[in-house]
Motif scaffolding. Structure first.
Motif, PDB file in Angstrom:
ATOM      1  N   ILE A 162       0.819  -1.214   0.000  1.00 30.31           N
ATOM      2  CA  ILE A 162       0.000   0.000   0.000  1.00 30.31           C
ATOM      3  C   ILE A 162       0.854   1.267   0.000  1.00 30.31           C
ATOM      4  O   ILE A 162       0.487   2.276  -0.619  1.00 30.31           O
ATOM      5  N   PRO A 198      -3.680  -5.603  -3.429  1.00 35.90           N
ATOM      6  CA  PRO A 198      -3.412  -5.144  -2.063  1.00 35.90           C
ATOM      7  C   PRO A 198      -3.912  -6.130  -1.020  1.00 35.90           C
ATOM      8  O   PRO A 198      -4.772  -6.967  -1.285  1.00 35.90           O
ATOM      9  N   HIS A 199      -3.385  -5.999   0.190  1.00 35.25           N
ATOM     10  CA  HIS A 199      -3.895  -6.715   1.358  1.00 35.25           C
ATOM     11  C   HIS A 199      -5.352  -6.312   1.567  1.00 35.25           C
ATOM     12  O   HIS A 199      -5.721  -5.165   1.318  1.00 35.25           O
ATOM     13  N   LYS A 200      -6.173  -7.252   2.061  1.00 37.09           N
ATOM     14  CA  LYS A 200      -7.608  -6.943   2.160  1.00 37.09           C
ATOM     15  C   LYS A 200      -7.910  -5.808   3.131  1.00 37.09           C
ATOM     16  O   LYS A 200      -8.936  -5.146   3.021  1.00 37.09           O
ATOM     17  N   ASP A 201      -7.022  -5.540   4.083  1.00 40.28           N
ATOM     18  CA  ASP A 201      -7.265  -4.438   5.026  1.00 40.28           C
ATOM     19  C   ASP A 201      -6.538  -3.158   4.631  1.00 40.28           C
ATOM     20  O   ASP A 201      -6.560  -2.183   5.393  1.00 40.28           O
ATOM     21  N   ALA A 202      -5.902  -3.147   3.465  1.00 38.12           N
ATOM     22  CA  ALA A 202      -5.123  -1.969   3.070  1.00 38.12           C
ATOM     23  C   ALA A 202      -6.045  -0.778   2.815  1.00 38.12           C
ATOM     24  O   ALA A 202      -7.206  -0.931   2.432  1.00 38.12           O
ATOM     25  N   GLU A 203      -5.524   0.408   3.058  1.00 40.11           N
ATOM     26  CA  GLU A 203      -6.306   1.618   2.811  1.00 40.11           C
ATOM     27  C   GLU A 203      -5.445   2.601   2.023  1.00 40.11           C
ATOM     28  O   GLU A 203      -4.342   2.941   2.464  1.00 40.11           O
ATOM     29  N   PHE A 204      -5.950   3.030   0.884  1.00 41.37           N
ATOM     30  CA  PHE A 204      -5.235   4.019   0.083  1.00 41.37           C
ATOM     31  C   PHE A 204      -5.556   5.392   0.642  1.00 41.37           C
ATOM     32  O   PHE A 204      -6.718   5.774   0.735  1.00 41.37           O
ATOM     33  N   LYS A 205      -4.523   6.159   1.031  1.00 39.09           N
ATOM     34  CA  LYS A 205      -4.730   7.475   1.639  1.00 39.09           C
ATOM     35  C   LYS A 205      -3.868   8.506   0.950  1.00 39.09           C
ATOM     36  O   LYS A 205      -2.664   8.293   0.768  1.00 39.09           O
TER      37      LYS A 205
END
Lengths: 268, 268
Positions: free
Chosen positions: A164, A187-194
């Protein structure tokens, strides 16, 4: 992005009757993402079958089936670098090398490979990379390193790691006004694009791609033709070739990393 | 995105000598974002001046100078909705109404206006909106409401609020495979755009725009021509017209909201 055949790693059965076509000693063996090609014969939904040039050597063009086409297409179909432009490639595994090759085919003149593993740099030159950045060598964000190298930012970037942070860097390193970043890595399932939304307002574009935006049935035969016309050298994507009986050796090679790309040969 | 003339609300002086050209009783008055048009005469950098059709009525076309062109351009130049497509417009202030008008001019057939203030819906029909969603009327995210209305997502969305949640919704409401979201609103300096990166991998595109991607000097004269050719009805963007002496009344009207759009007239 066909609704019916969209990749589904959990399904494991044929769509028509919800059953598997394989078994061993009476126990079902499930299908893998609609293809199950680790066997001499397989059963697939017609929509998952592409007819390619019968002259194509299967032990070579089999590598075009997933990651390599994804990387090529991410550059050729999605990032579309203009002739003479600068492209940053994040991650120099097989997908990233294919993205570099795609950028070269599209006409980019500077292709900057970014990887934490400097052992990959020398070989990446064969795939069109002209410069390299190892984030470990710098004590500032790679976006800033790239901005300095390119007078404000790269024209295109292609993210091939699935990490990420690399995704965010790949977006933030493109030039205001025209820069396009393409996300390829899963991406990893818990990833967050910020990111700060002002980065968009400065006229940048962020896109993602699945299988390099190729439609497999209609477009894969043309990727094979790129090889047949010698515009795409598939051989350089292959570092090892092992027989099926040594499949676990291939997995070991992959797990060791260092950019090893391997073919599993089906043999009688 | 000219480096030299890029909008800079803090500069307040001319680029050539770092000084202001205005004063009152010996005290300098600073320039506002390179134009300072709340006066009968002004001094600008040549790059900030656009020559428009001399027949154009200045008391009408002055509204094309900022928000309205931004909204129009966001749809026409950036979102580029194909003929017959569906567009969601987030925020029905002046910029959002212009974005709806731009979507209509580009050929969209369904234009869905989204606003927390239902009083704006009736008037928005004049700008091409065909349907409306008030997020307050639903107890699920507006992305899901739009997905249900459009069989999976809108083809294009344009965000004209500056609210970070609306920005995220505008991205997440577009259809997999081809959806394009355009961010127009200016975000809070601490805002953070967050989404799951898988939303990109499903082949969506997120773009931002500044001034609707119009280059002011070369493109603004053509926007004025749209009005002269009656393809763009500027009058409907004007709800009030007040003389300069009542400028504070105009600000009061704006602060009251309810979609009021006002012209300040310079009079002798």
């Amino acid at each position: 992005m066909c609704d019916l055949l969209r990749i589904n790693t959990d399904r494991g059965v044929m769509i028509g009757d919800g059953k598997s076509r394989f078994s061993i000693n009476g126990k079902p063996i499930y299908h893998f993402v609609g293809t199950s090609t680790f066997s001499e014969y397989t059963v697939m939904h017609v929509g998952c079958v592409a007819k390619i040039n019968p002259e194509a050597p299967l032990d070579k063009v089999c590598v075009l089936s997933c990651g390599i086409s994804t990387g090529l297409g991410a550059s050729i179909n999605v990032a579309k670098p203009p002739k003479g432009s600068t492209v940053a490639i994040f991650g120099l595994g097989a997908v990233g090398l294919a993205a570099a090759e795609g950028a070269r085919i599209a006409g980019a003149s500077r292709i900057i490979g970014i990887d934490l593993n400097a052992n990959r740099f020398e070989e990446a030159k064969k795939f069109g990379c002209t410069e390299f950045v190892n984030p470990k060598d710098h004590n500032k964000p790679v976006q800033e390193v790239l901005a300095e190298m390119t007078n404000g930012g790269v024209d295109r970037s292609v993210e091939c790691t699935g990490n990420i942070n690399a995704m965010i860097q790949a977006f933030e390193c493109v030039h205001d006004g025209w820069g396009v970043a393409v996300l390829v890595g899963v991406p990893h399932k818990d990833a967050e694009f910020k990111t700060h939304p002002m980065n968009f307002l400065n006229e940048r574009t962020l896109k993602g791609t699945f299988f390099g935006n190729y439609k497999p049935r209609t477009d894969l035969p043309n990727v094979v033709e790129l090889y047949m016309k010698k515009e795409l050298e598939v051989e350089k994507f292959i570092t090892h070739s092992v027989p099926f009986t040594e499949i676990n050796k291939a997995f070991d090679l992959m797990a060791k990393g260092e950019g090893i790309r391997c073919i599993i040969r089906m043999e009688n």
